[in-house]
Every structure is written in structure tokens, then in C-alpha cells.
Design an enzyme around this catalytic site. Structure first.
Site: not given
Lengths: 324, 433
Positions: A60, A82-83, A86, A127
């Protein structure tokens, strides 16, 4: 028939901006052939090629750093997380590299960092989070949290066209649950402007993202007992629309602030302080906060249901506040 | 540059044994030769084989150096590509770098500097010769000790001085200090931030952005033996390797990260060996030898411009002052200073130029006087320039149209043009609904 989902609105927004402006490109994990974990960039690599739809390693900090680097050469990168849970992995790049670049050395950072946040889908502690406030506290960033398909599309377009780093929180609970007809022509929604989602005279509820729909549902029920809620959707958390907040308070004199983010340090505290500064004399009752609990987001459905604010919470607090 | 070889049994130029992978597992994986060998070219004319360790005694815990520190000083390696004129230019940049920092030290002692001063003493060859290898369209991202590279890239000593004195006319208008400035528009310099390694993915992204516009460029940045311990160093370099981006990363192994010796930062013998693990070429140079630094960085930049990907260069040298001006570096064993003082990059390059008669003693005097004169004028200007107007504090947090953003290198590739814009996957494939 309402046809376009919240997710599809975001997808169309990015797609149209990439068609319109060749300096826009995407990078992130699994966004190419796979189309992203939530399929926001599904089909993009066929249309725009692997040069403009860059699949990255799971890194990231590298994604955000590289996005900034590409922006220094005059491009407008759209980096997918992606989420959003993160995003802590790239915290330093976002808050120290990107956010301060224009202030420190005059380098604009037209980078969009986007991805799914929020709970209600039983994603568990990693998540489901709402990490927006880490970034609301960082001067130089813009923080956007759309609550409708129309706004999601219009705001992602504005974010891409903006000359500043924009953190764009997409609520994953809304991705496929809400749909509406969108205009066929190009449109944008301005960053930094709230919207009155429902007009009412008795009390105001200031909210954003998925909680907008909780507020609207509560407003329907309360209207039947004669309590008219004015629902204000912030849409952007940084910069906050101070005028819209003050205006609704002056109109109804009573205010609830509702958010899915946890309570301590959530935007409700900032909005309450702002009301204190702008419209203290207009208040006829205490400022009420309805938020998630100060815990990590729990996994098991009964636990998560307890954690999240609900329509019943809004109804209870609205009745209480109305009686002042 | 590094070569991967399955046959060569020759030791590296420095006498080190090539690295081996575990033969048994390689054989199990069907590699019939049973082992893989990698070499990292080492351009130094000597090897520094000492270690620093913590030793406890009745007096407390201190650092002690072990190894042979008696080797004679090596000569400067003849450059394969620099002309005499270019060597002289680099020499002048190095002098300007050092003398500017001496001027900063004086300004600090006179109470004119806000905050501390950072020095690149002993590292001028690495800063100046590396930046000298860049073309105008390339990019530079300096670290705190690379003030010399900023001079080579077209900033003046006046800019650096005004940064340290927090003046209104500094490149950041008093918003940031020291070498923390850049120029996105003209000089292609990215300002550093204080945390270490973060420039590496940024420079990878610069190369990615240029490539998307049809140009392969070199994007040069630095990391120290301390800074390379950070995770973002790995992320950035690996990203550049996977994407074959024209990153040129110089690991300035100056033996100290603040007060921590490099032996407490990593276990590999040479940080250039890390290149093997990234699958990219690596090289070792004497960071006090401007000609070596230039040649290797030049090759790495050419490689980047050919679109062949990143290079990791380890430059060995020593930080000849403390972390910043407040730090007397008393933790550094004295013999280390003595060893590296003899290897002073400027004195050796000066000797090299004089011996070859590329520079006469008289020309040298004139050159030094010219540098002194330039610095005095810059010092005078900087000292007498105003402090910023406090009313400007809130300005420029955001870019509200004050900058026009357009691709620097050309129109980006539009893409293959296939596809309808409709999603091809069904909802069943979606993560968390």
C-alpha cells in the site's frame, strides 16, 4: 426503473473520466484482469490496457507513493485500496508525503485514493472499519463519503478532477443495495458541499454514507407521528460545509449527529463544536450524538448489530429531543 | 552491472566469494547445476573490512571498531566516460557543497539558523557526481545529506541558506526547512520528507508516469544504511523491479544511522547484495570517489532510459559529522574518523586533477576564490532577506487552481480500446456483499 447501483455509479464515473482525460489511470491490487475485489474496475483493463490499469504488488505504501510520483509528472492517478481498513499501511505516504506537498513545496498531488469502508456486511474487525477521521485530521487532504449512487458518481468525477489528494470512502454496504436513475449526460457533484436529503421543520439530523439511509428510514416513520426530520447528508467530511450545518440548525434549532464511525473522535464531535461556534444561540436543546460503540467492529452478526446505530436509535433520540 | 551466472567460479573483484543458494533445494527444484551464483560488481580500489560492535566495560557500554584500518589511501579510479572538463565541474560542485555547509555552520553559530543543520561532510562525491549523471528530463529526490545534489540540479546555495534561516524567499517560503524543497515544474526535483524510504516508491511512480507518456527516464533517489531498514524501502524497490521502472537507488552506506552503526542495521556483508533478492542489478562503489560514483550512476541511468528497470548501487563512505549540528558524534570510535579523513573525497579529487594537470595550482586557487565569492554573495543576500509574513500561514494548504496540471512528457497512451464498458463478471464473484 431505477437502474444504476452505487457501485456502478463509481465505476461509470472512473470510466468516463478515463475516456475523457488520458492522464487518468488506475493502480491497485487485483484491479486488472480480476477487476478488483468488488469488481469496480471490471472490464477496465480490456478497454484501457495494462498501462492505465496497473496491477500492483500487495504494497500500500508503494501504491500511494507511486501514485504521487506519477502525479508529479502531470498524471491523475486513481489508487484503489482493496479495503480501506488497509489504509493504515500507507498512512505515512498519505499524511506526510501527499497531504503536505502543496503547502511545503508547491507540488499539487492530484491523487484519488478510493476503496470500500464500513460495516453491516459481517466483514469483521479488518474489513468493516470507518477510518475516515484519521484523514479528516490531516490538513491538505479532502475526505469524501458519498451516500447515494448519484453522489458517488458525481463525487468520484470531482475527486479525479481535483488538484489535491482526495480520500474517497465507498460504503460497501451500499455498493449493490441502492440504485437510482442517473443522468445520461456528464455531471459532477462539488466536493465540500452538503445536501439536504429531506426537508423538515422539527429537528435536524446530520449524517453521511450508509447512515443517510438509516436517517431517511427513521424520518419516514417519525413523520407518521408528526415529527418532521430534516436530513442533511454531509457528503464531504473535509472540508466540512460549515454553512449547510449552520443553516439547518438555524432552521430547526435541534440537532442529532449520526454516524457509523465510532464515537470518540468521530466527526460528530467536530460538527458539535462547529455548531457551538456558528449557531449556539439557535439551539433549543442539547446536541445529540448517535454513533457506533467505541469498540473494534465485531464479526458475529448479533455483535455487529449491537455495535451499529439503528433506525430505532434515531427514533428514540428524535422523540427525546423533540420534547425539549 | 550484476550478472547472473551459472558457470563462473571466479571470485568477485574484491575477493569475496560469490553468493550461493542452498544447493540441495535447488536440485530438488530440478535445477541440474544444483547451485546458482550471482556476482555484484565492486568498483572500489580497496575494501573496507571492519566491524563496529557494542562493548561493555567498567566505564559503560561503547562502540568499538575491529579490523585493519592501516590500508593506504587508494587513488581515484579513472573514469571511463568523464572528460577533464566534467571532472572539474564535479570538483567545483563538491567544493561548493562543502563550503556552503561550512557557511551554514557559521550561520548557526551566529544564531541566524532556525533549528539544526545537517551535513554531508565526506559524502560530497556521492551527492554531486550522482546528480551530475542526470539529464534535464530525469528526476532527483534528495535526502537530507544530499544538499550537493540540489546545487547540481540548479538550486543555489542561497536557496539552501534561506531554507535554514526560514526566510520568506526560501524555496518553501518558510514552510519547511533544510533540503526539504523541490521543483515539480522545471528542475524535476521531489522534496524529501523526514521519514526514510518514502521517496523510493515516489521515484518509481515518477518513472511509471513518464513511461505512460511514452518516455523512459531515470529517477534517482538515495537511502542510507539506516533508512534501508524501513518497510517502504522494500515496497518501493520491489514495485520498481516488478514494473521494470527506471529507478536508480543509491544506498549511501555511511556507517551510521544517527548513533547506530550499520552493523546493527543489517546482517548482509554488502547492502548491494539485496539487489539479488529484488532480481535487479546491483553494484558497489567507493562513495568518496566521484569518478566511480559517476560511472556507475551514469550506467544505471542509461539502463533506466532504455527501459530496462531499476538498479541498486551501494556507495561506501562515512558520515564525518554527527547526525546534525547538535550531535558531536562522540559515540564514533576515533580510528574510524582517522581512517576516513584520509579518504576525503575533495582532497583526493583535487590531487587527481592536479596530478593529471587538468587543473593547475593557480586555476585551483581561482576556482576556490570563485566558490568563496559566490557563497559570500549568497550568504549576504540570505541573511538580509526578510522573514515570512505570518498572515501567509494559512495559504496554499490546497491547490485551488494555482497550478495547471498537464503531462510533462507527452500525451499518455490511451489504451487498447477494446471492451464495451459493461461489467463482465456476475455478482456471485464479489467479496463480502
Amino acid at each position: 426503473m431505477a437502474s444504476t447501483s452505487y457501485l456502478e455509479g463509481i465505476r461509470q464515473g472512473i470510466w468516463e473520466e478515463m475516456e475523457r482525460d488520458p492522464s487518468v489511470f488506475c493502480l491497485g491490487e487485483d484491479i486488472g484482469i480480476y477487476g478488483g475485489a468488488f469488481k469496480v474496475t471490471d472490464g477496465f483493463i480490456e478497454r484501457f490496457g495494462p498501462e492505465r490499469v496497473v496491477d500492483t504488488p500487495i504494497a500500500e505504501s508503494a501504491i500511494v507513493g507511486a501514485a504521487f510520483g506519477a502525479s508529479l509528472t502531470g498524471l491523475r492517478p486513481v489508487a484503489e485500496f482493496q479495503f480501506m481498513d488497509f489504509i493504515g499501511c500507507a498512512f505515512n505516504q498519505i499524511t506526510n508525503m501527499l497531504a503536505k506537498a502543496h503547502y511545503r513545496w508547491g507540488a499539487p498531488a492530484p491523487v484519488v485514493i478510493r476503496g470500500p469502508s464500513g460495516g453491516g456486511v459481517h466483514g469483521g474487525p479488518f474489513h468493516s472499519q470507518n477510518p475516515e477521521m484519521y484523514f479528516v485530521h490531516t490538513p491538505g487532504l479532502k475526505v469524501v463519503c458519498p451516500g447515494t449512487a448519484y453522489d458517488a458518481k458525481g463525487l468520484i468525477k470531482s475527486a479525479i478532477r481535483d488538484n489535491n489528494p482526495v480520500i474517497f470512502f465507498e460504503h460497501k454496504f451500499l455498493y449493490r443495495r441502492i440504485k437510482e436513475d442517473l443522468p445520461a449526460e456528464d455531471y459532477t457533484v462539488p466536493i465540500g458541499k452538503a445536501r439536504v436529503a429531506r426537508q423538515g421543520r422539527d429537528l435536524s439530523i446530520i449524517t453521511y454514507a450508509a447512515m443517510l439511509h438509516v436517517a431517511l428510514e427513521a424520518a419516514e416513520i417519525l413523520a407518521k407521528e408528526g415529527i418532521e426530520l430534516e436530513v442533511v447528508d454531509l457528503r464531504t467530511l473535509l472540508p466540512l460545509d460549515r454553512e449547510a450545518i449552520a443553516t439547518t440548525v438555524r432552521h430547526t434549532n435541534k440537532v442529532i449527529i449520526l454516524h457509523e464511525d465510532t464515537r470518540t473522535g468521530g466527526i460528530a464531535g467536530e460538527v458539535a463544536a462547529l455548531i457551538n461556534e456558528e449557531a449556539f444561540d439557535d439551539l433549543d436543546g442539547p446536541i445529540v450524538r448517535i454513533t457506533s460503540r467505541d469498540t473494534p467492529v465485531p464479526f458475529s452478526p448479533p455483535l455487529e448489530d449491537y455495535f451499529l446505530p439503528k433506525v430505532a436509535d434515531v427514533i428514540r433520540e428524535a422523540r427525546r429531543l423533540k420534547s425539549y | 552491472m550484476a550478472k547472473k551466472s551459472s558457470t563462473s567460479k571466479k571470485a568477485g573483484a574484491n575477493g569475496r566469494r560469490p553468493l550461493k543458494s542452498a544447493p540441495k533445494s535447488a536440485a530438488r527444484n530440478g535445477n541440474l547445476s544444483g547451485e546458482r551464483r550471482y556476482t555484484i560488481p565492486d568498483y572500489r580500489l580497496e575494501s573496507f573490512d571492519c566491524a563496529v560492535r557494542q562493548v561493555a566495560s567498567d566505564d559503560g557500554v561503547r562502540y568499538e571498531v575491529t579490523g585493519d584500518l592501516s590500508a593506504p589511501v587508494p587513488p581515484i579510479r579513472e573514469s571511463k566516460s568523464l572528460s577533464p572538463r566534467q571532472c572539474l565541474e564535479i570538483y567545483r560542485w563538491m567544493l561548493l557543497n562543502r563550503k556552503m555547509e561550512q557557511a551554514l555552520e557559521n550561520l548557526y553559530k551566529q544564531g541566524k539558523v532556525v533549528g539544526g543543520v545537517y551535513f554531508g561532510l565526506g559524502q560530497e562525491a556521492c551527492s554531486c557526481a550522482s546528480a551530475y549523471a542526470l539529464c534535464p528530463e530525469d528526476w532527483l529526490a534528495p535526502m537530507i545529506r544530499n544538499q550537493g545534489s540540489l546545487l547540481v540540479r540548479g538550486f543555489s546555495a542561497r536557496d539552501v541558506m534561506m531554507q535554514y534561516m526560514a526566510k520568506a524567499g526560501s524555496p518553501t517560503f518558510g514552510k519547511d526547512a533544510s533540503s526539504h524543497f523541490g521543483d515539480q515544474q522545471k528542475r524535476n526535483v521531489c522534496a524529501p520528507i523526514s521519514t526514510l524510504g518514502d521517496l523510493i516508491p515516489v521515484m518509481a511512480g515518477v518513472a511509471l508516469g513518464a513511461r505512460l507518456q511514452g518516455r523512459n527516464i531515470a529517477a534517482l533517489t538515495y537511502i542510507g544504511d539506516g533508512g534501508q531498514s524501513t518497510g517502504v524501502t522494500y515496497e518501493g524497490l520491489n514495485f520498481a523491479a516488478v514494473q521494470k521502472l527506471g529507478l536508480v537507488l543509491i544506498v549511501e552506506n555511511n556507517l551510521w544511522g544517527y548513533s547506530t552503526p550499520s552493523d546493527m542495521q543489517f546482517r548482509v556483508k554488502d547492502l548491494a547484495e539485496r539487489a539479488i533478492a529484488y532480481g535487479i542489478p546491483g553494484a558497489i562503489v567507493d562513495g568518496t570517489d566521484a569518478c566511480q560514483v559517476y560511472d556507475v550512476v551514469h550506467d544505471a541511468c542509461e539502463r533506466a532510459r532504455r527501459g530496462e528497470g531499476p538498479t541498486l548501487i551501494e556507495a561506501k563512505m562515512m558520515r564525518m559529522k554527527g547526525h546534525a549540528i547538535h550531535d558531536a558524534a562522540e559515540y564514533v570510535p576515533k580510528p574510524l574518523f582517522e581512517y576516513w579523513r584520509k579518504r576525503d573525497p575533495i582532497a583526493r579529487l583535487e590531487k587527481f586533477l592536479l596530478e593529471r594537470k587538468w587543473l593547475t595550482a593557480k586555476q585551483n586557487e581561482e576556482l576556490i576564490a570563485g566558490v568563496d565569492g559566490e557563497l559570500e554573495a549568497d550568504r549576504e543576500f540570505a541573511v538580509n532577506s526578510p522573514m515570512p509574513d505570518p498572515e501567509k500561514t494559512p495559504q496554499n494548504v490546497y491547490c485551488d487552481g494555482c497550478h495547471e496540471i498537464k503531462p510533462k512528457y507527452g500525451v499518455p497512451k490511451a489504451g487498447s480500446g477494446k471492451g464495451s464498458g459493461k461489467p463482465k463478471q456476475g455478482e456471485a464473484a464479489v467479496h463480502l456483499r
